[in-house]
Design a protein around this motif. Structure first.
Motif, short mmCIF file in Angstrom:
data_model
loop_
_atom_site.label_atom_id
_atom_site.label_comp_id
_atom_site.label_asym_id
_atom_site.label_seq_id
_atom_site.Cartn_x
_atom_site.Cartn_y
_atom_site.Cartn_z
N ARG A 65 0.83 -1.21 0.00
CA ARG A 65 0.00 0.00 0.00
C ARG A 65 0.87 1.26 0.00
O ARG A 65 0.58 2.24 -0.68
N PHE A 66 1.95 1.25 0.77
CA PHE A 66 2.87 2.38 0.82
C PHE A 66 3.41 2.68 -0.58
O PHE A 66 3.45 3.82 -1.03
N TRP A 67 3.80 1.62 -1.29
CA TRP A 67 4.35 1.77 -2.65
C TRP A 67 3.29 2.32 -3.60
O TRP A 67 3.55 3.27 -4.34
N ILE A 68 2.08 1.74 -3.62
CA ILE A 68 1.08 2.15 -4.59
C ILE A 68 0.59 3.57 -4.30
O ILE A 68 0.32 4.34 -5.22
N GLU A 69 0.49 3.96 -3.04
CA GLU A 69 0.07 5.33 -2.72
C GLU A 69 1.13 6.33 -3.16
O GLU A 69 0.80 7.42 -3.63
N ASN A 70 2.40 5.98 -3.04
CA ASN A 70 3.45 6.86 -3.51
C ASN A 70 3.49 6.92 -5.03
O ASN A 70 3.72 7.99 -5.61
N LEU A 71 3.23 5.78 -5.68
CA LEU A 71 3.15 5.78 -7.14
C LEU A 71 2.00 6.66 -7.61
O LEU A 71 2.16 7.46 -8.54
N ALA A 72 0.85 6.54 -6.97
CA ALA A 72 -0.31 7.37 -7.33
C ALA A 72 0.02 8.85 -7.16
O ALA A 72 -0.28 9.67 -8.03
N TRP A 73 0.64 9.21 -6.05
CA TRP A 73 1.01 10.61 -5.82
C TRP A 73 1.95 11.09 -6.92
O TRP A 73 1.76 12.18 -7.47
N TYR A 74 2.95 10.29 -7.25
CA TYR A 74 3.92 10.68 -8.27
C TYR A 74 3.24 10.88 -9.62
O TYR A 74 3.53 11.84 -10.34
N GLU A 75 2.34 9.98 -9.99
CA GLU A 75 1.67 10.10 -11.28
C GLU A 75 0.77 11.34 -11.33
O GLU A 75 0.74 12.05 -12.33
N VAL A 76 0.04 11.59 -10.25
CA VAL A 76 -0.91 12.71 -10.25
C VAL A 76 -0.19 14.05 -10.06
O VAL A 76 -0.43 15.01 -10.80
#
Length: 106
Positions: A65-76
């Protein structure tokens, strides 16, 4: 009597939240989160019980979850992607939350 051990912490950038790996006597583990930096002072047990919240049943779930939330933040934020251009892992995560919210309401 075996005791649980809470070790290490991950701190978000503003120092408002701290995550801890909680090792249980039976070999299981979970991730806890709270507003206290337990490595800086001795915190009374009652205060820790009020402060700490279990945020993941195990470390694997937490780090995913930590990884995917950071990926989402980076993309947005970092890449300024539109909704249509978000990666499949981010969309899968969003759909998971949307379905969980719908079942909690319904």
């Amino acid at each position: 009597m075996a005791k649980a051990l809470t070790c290490g912490d991950v701190v978000e950038r503003q120092g408002c939240l701290f995550w801890y790996l909680h090792l249980l006597p039976d070999g299981r583990h979970e991730v806890l989160c709270g507003g206290e930096a337990y490595d800086l002072r001795v915190v009374p047990q009652e205060e820790a019980h009020e402060d700490l919240v279990r945020v993941a049943d195990d470390f694997d779930r937490f780090i995913a979850r930590f990884w995917i939330e950071n990926l989402a933040w980076y993309e947005v934020v970092g890449q300024k992607r539109s909704d249509e251009d978000l990666s499949e892992p981010v969309w899968e995560y969003v759909r998971q939350y949307a379905s969980a919210g719908a079942s909690a309401v319904g």
